[in-house]
Design a protein around this motif. Structure first.
Motif, PDB file in Angstrom:
ATOM      1  N   ASN A  54      28.551  43.114  54.995  1.00  0.00           N
ATOM      2  CA  ASN A  54      29.329  43.154  53.558  1.00  0.00           C
ATOM      3  C   ASN A  54      29.172  41.446  53.032  1.00  0.00           C
ATOM      4  N   LYS A  55      29.530  41.545  51.750  1.00  0.00           N
ATOM      5  CA  LYS A  55      29.946  40.494  51.096  1.00  0.00           C
ATOM      6  C   LYS A  55      31.248  40.305  50.672  1.00  0.00           C
ATOM      7  N   ILE A  56      31.685  39.162  50.943  1.00  0.00           N
ATOM      8  CA  ILE A  56      33.274  38.775  50.735  1.00  0.00           C
ATOM      9  C   ILE A  56      33.488  37.899  49.541  1.00  0.00           C
ATOM     10  N   TRP A  57      34.195  38.299  48.647  1.00  0.00           N
ATOM     11  CA  TRP A  57      34.526  37.607  47.260  1.00  0.00           C
ATOM     12  C   TRP A  57      36.028  37.395  47.224  1.00  0.00           C
ATOM     13  N   THR A  58      36.298  36.298  46.653  1.00  0.00           N
ATOM     14  CA  THR A  58      37.757  36.049  46.268  1.00  0.00           C
ATOM     15  C   THR A  58      37.978  35.613  44.934  1.00  0.00           C
ATOM     16  N   GLY A  59      39.391  35.553  44.491  1.00  0.00           N
ATOM     17  CA  GLY A  59      39.802  35.255  43.189  1.00  0.00           C
ATOM     18  C   GLY A  59      41.208  35.701  42.932  1.00  0.00           C
ATOM     19  N   VAL A  60      41.664  35.149  41.903  1.00  0.00           N
ATOM     20  CA  VAL A  60      43.058  35.447  41.521  1.00  0.00           C
ATOM     21  C   VAL A  60      43.295  36.318  40.415  1.00  0.00           C
ATOM     22  N   VAL A  61      44.142  37.346  40.344  1.00  0.00           N
ATOM     23  CA  VAL A  61      44.478  38.229  39.086  1.00  0.00           C
ATOM     24  C   VAL A  61      45.824  38.180  38.835  1.00  0.00           C
ATOM     25  N   HIS A  62      46.270  37.598  37.804  1.00  0.00           N
ATOM     26  CA  HIS A  62      47.643  37.302  37.164  1.00  0.00           C
ATOM     27  C   HIS A  62      48.339  36.737  38.391  1.00  0.00           C
ATOM     28  N   GLY A  63      47.821  35.502  39.150  1.00  0.00           N
ATOM     29  CA  GLY A  63      48.667  34.784  40.265  1.00  0.00           C
ATOM     30  C   GLY A  63      48.623  35.530  41.516  1.00  0.00           C
ATOM     31  N   ILE A  64      47.904  36.475  41.522  1.00  0.00           N
ATOM     32  CA  ILE A  64      47.966  37.296  42.908  1.00  0.00           C
ATOM     33  C   ILE A  64      46.522  37.067  43.722  1.00  0.00           C
ATOM     34  N   ALA A  65      46.473  36.679  45.047  1.00  0.00           N
ATOM     35  CA  ALA A  65      45.184  36.371  45.602  1.00  0.00           C
ATOM     36  C   ALA A  65      44.543  37.778  45.955  1.00  0.00           C
ATOM     37  N   VAL A  66      43.461  37.839  45.480  1.00  0.00           N
ATOM     38  CA  VAL A  66      42.575  39.235  45.520  1.00  0.00           C
ATOM     39  C   VAL A  66      41.329  39.057  46.736  1.00  0.00           C
ATOM     40  N   THR A  67      41.084  39.816  47.460  1.00  0.00           N
ATOM     41  CA  THR A  67      39.758  39.858  48.093  1.00  0.00           C
ATOM     42  C   THR A  67      38.875  40.899  47.889  1.00  0.00           C
ATOM     43  N   PHE A  68      37.819  40.616  47.580  1.00  0.00           N
ATOM     44  CA  PHE A  68      37.000  41.985  47.184  1.00  0.00           C
ATOM     45  C   PHE A  68      35.914  42.221  48.440  1.00  0.00           C
ATOM     46  N   ILE A  69      35.815  43.225  48.984  1.00  0.00           N
ATOM     47  CA  ILE A  69      34.806  43.621  50.041  1.00  0.00           C
ATOM     48  C   ILE A  69      33.556  44.518  49.307  1.00  0.00           C
TER      49      ILE A  69
END
Length: 696
Positions: free
Chosen positions: A292-307
């Motif tokens: 899997n690839k792991i992506w991270t980012g921020v959405v409206h101030g919330i930490a989000v991890t995408f698998i």
């Protein structure tokens, strides 16, 4: 003998015989040497010229030669098997080392990600602090990229602590403990100071001293595992729910993050600081470890991890999020990958919050496979917007993600009640979670809406919570609602009267303001709901009130009856008309048929309309019965006890009588409803925080 010959022929070209002592010399070579020697002496040992004795001796020599061949072949086969075993051991050790390397890389990346997230939070706090104090840089603007320049909040708080000691607002021991909070850069202390700084030392001390309570509640680490998030992945109501709850929880001082599948079709423009972690992360599924690839980012101030799954099935490389024949495989893969990621990244959240059947399998998977690996303090909350969609599967499929089908295919675990040959994935979320909530009220737990899970609800009734969603008060607020001809508040209700006149004029109803107006929003109704609407119409006509219902589909069946009796049906999906109906109505009939309609009682109260609601659908925290003497001072609704038309008519009669005959009490009911905080930051988030804390 033939078998040995075939065996030798098949292996002679592939196997090189090693050097060996004389007794292990190649038997065929020995035979050739012996035969050549005899021929040189004019003797052929394979002919029976020397009689029976020579013939017998030759047969024995041949047998001995072939026996030697067999022994050599067995010896070489054993060596080959040992070599293969050794190679397999090396491969296994290589995989273990690769897995350890992947784990270390994931931990490093997770540390970097958490560092970045903490930096972002610090920037946000500094920005808020700077904006709150009106700080500007030397050029007269608010700093770089929209952030206000940071102010020395903690330095100023330190000076105010000294001032509070000198003025006698606090003693020296309290000052020492408050300075300890300053040294730790306690965010809550900074927030309290900023809000109370303009006030005197006594007022500031009154706000700060509760932070010294040894039982003070610190923030929780909450991880949502879900399949939607507004605005990047939206299909139903869950994405909006997760975003609003997460933001409200974070505003309460909790650390919140979200784990999502990385779909091929997502609005990634709404993600800030999107980053590929560049790690080879593997998760278990179908007896193998998949990349899997792991992506991270921020959405409206919330930490989000995408698998991002790299499974050959292309699980999330689809045009839509749901409704594929392999949905179970797709989302069970994601559930396992999410837990593998949490484990390998070293995260230990206080709460795993799951949503709908797509992530329900996380609950049994966590307790069966992961809790024993250092995460036993984590607790699980399962939220579902409807129990209609449950996902039934053959028990053997549980093995795909490492679960034991035999262990879980039991009546008290995942076995479906109606179809016992299957496992029920949604049921697994209920059974294995510590708390269960709906995205609306408790209507989904009753006998009318349980969808075959009633016995499961009964067995786990102590974990079922009744929580209303928060309202978006930027949309539903009569004081700022642009859809209304006149705006109003609990302090000035004159605008509500204007809204009532405006709607009645549009519909051709009476111009008499004193006639009660009963309203109902019913976009989707069943046959039984039609009977309730008919009963409300008859009751309203009998009591001299007017009844307006807004909806489509089955509502049209009542058109003729409504016209004959003076009622009105609004066949429209116009959102502005729905706002106007809420504002104009004195009484609102609430039929909670889906998660969207579940907000109706709160919207009605927000607009100063008194709702009538069924008992099972009423949250004890928000809706209080006007017919309950003990609730008279804070009552805000009328509750009927069952779903029969007769019980509803009794409640309608009581509401109409109260509005006509007891106007002072009626205004109190209106103000009680309007004074409650139905935003996400109000009772909703407090209910979830209380639920989280009760498990910890």
């Amino acid at each position: 003998m033939a078998f040995c010959s075939r065996l030798n022929a098949s292996n002679s070209s592939a196997i090189a015989f090693p050097s060996s002592p004389a007794r292990h010399r190649h038997p065929l070579a020995a035979a050739r040497a012996s035969n050549s020697s005899n021929q040189a002496n004019g003797v052929d040992t394979f002919k029976s010229q020397e009689g029976a004795g020579s013939k017998s001796t030759s047969s024995c020599d041949v047998m001995k030669l072939f026996n030697d061949v067999q022994q050599n072949m067995l010896f070489l086969n054993k060596q080959r098997i040992d070599a293969l075993d050794g190679l397999q051991r090396v491969e296994r050790e290589k995989e273990i080392l690769a897995a350890k390397l992947s784990l270390l890389e994931a931990e490093v990346e997770a540390t970097v990600s958490e560092r970045d997230m903490l930096k972002q939070e610090l920037q946000d706090i500094k920005a808020i602090a700077g904006e709150g104090r009106g700080m500007q840089n030397g050029k007269g603007n608010t700093g770089i990229e929209g952030y206000a320049m940071p102010s020395p909040v903690f330095s100023e708080l330190l000076l105010r602590i000294d001032s509070m000691v000198l003025t006698g607002a606090i003693n020296i021991e309290q000052a020492s403990r408050l300075k300890s909070l300053v040294s730790k850069q306690d965010a809550q202390a900074a927030k309290t100071f900023l809000s109370l700084e303009p006030q005197g030392d006594k007022e500031l001390a009154f706000g700060l001293l509760p932070l010294l309570d040894p039982n003070r509640r610190f923030g929780l680490h909450i991880t949502h595992i879900c399949t939607e998030l507004d605005p990047i992945a939206i299909s139903g109501a869950i994405g909006n729910f997760v975003l609003n709850l997460s933001r409200a929880l974070q505003r309460k001082g909790n650390l919140v993050e979200v784990i999502l599948p990385k779909y091929a079709t997502m609005n990634m423009d709404a993600v800030q600081n999107l980053r590929d972690m560049q790690v080879d992360f593997r998760s278990f599924f179908g007896g193998q470890w998949h990349r899997n690839k792991i992506w991270t980012g921020v959405v409206h101030g919330i930490a989000v991890t995408f698998i991002e799954s790299l499974h050959p099935g292309g699980f999330f490389l689809r045009d839509h999020f749901y409704n594929y024949s392999d949905d179970f495989e797709r989302f069970s893969y994601f559930c396992r990958a999410a837990l593998d990621y949490i484990l390998k990244s070293g995260k230990q959240p206080d709460i795993l919050h799951l949503h709908n059947w797509q992530t329900a399998l996380v609950a049994p998977m966590f307790w069966e496979l992961f809790a024993s690996q250092g995460s036993g303090d984590t607790r699980i909350v399962f939220t579902c917007n409807t129990f209609k969609y449950q996902c039934l599967q053959e028990p053997a499929k549980l093995g795909l993600c490492g679960l034991d089908p035999v262990r879980l295919h039991r009546a008290d675990r995942l076995q479906d009640i109606v179809q016992p040959n299957f496992v029920n994935i949604l049921k697994g979320g209920i059974v294995f979670s510590n708390k269960v909530t709906t995205m609306s009220s408790a209507y989904a737990y009753d006998l009318d809406h349980g969808h075959g899970l009633q016995s499961t609800f009964m067995a786990h009734k102590n974990k079922l919570l009744k929580v209303f969603n928060g309202l978006d008060v930027t949309v539903w607020n009569p004081a700022i609602d642009a859809n209304l001809p006149s705006r109003y508040s609990s302090e000035d209700l004159s605008g509500k009267v204007s809204c009532k006149r405006h709607l009645k004029q549009q519909l051709g109803l009476s111009s008499n303001d004193s006639i009660p107006l009963v309203g109902c929003l019913a976009s989707q109704v069943s046959d039984s709901d039609l009977e309730l609407i008919r009963a409300t119409l008859n009751c309203s006509v009998m009591k001299g009130a007017e009844f307006v219902v807004m909806g489509e589909s089955k509502i049209a069946e009542l058109q003729i009856e409504f016209e004959e009796k003076g009622g009105k049906i609004i066949k429209s999906k116009d959102d502005s008309m729905a706002h106007l109906l809420m504002a104009a109505s004195d009484i609102v009939i609430c039929m909670l048929v889906d998660e969207e309609a579940a907000e109706l009682p709160l919207i009605a109260m927000q607009y100063g309309s008194v709702p009538i609601i069924k008992q099972q659908e009423a949250s004890e925290g928000s809706v209080k019965d006007a017919d309950d003497v003990s609730r008279w001072m804070d009552a805000n609704a009328f509750i009927y006890r069952s779903g029969t038309p007769q019980d509803l008519m009794v409640a309608v009669i009581k509401a109409i009588d109260c509005s006509v005959n007891d106007p002072e009490r009626w205004k109190q009911l209106m103000r009680n409803g309007m004074s409650k905080d139905f935003s996400w930051d109000g009772e909703c988030v407090e209910a979830y925080v209380s639920a989280y804390m009760s498990m910890k």
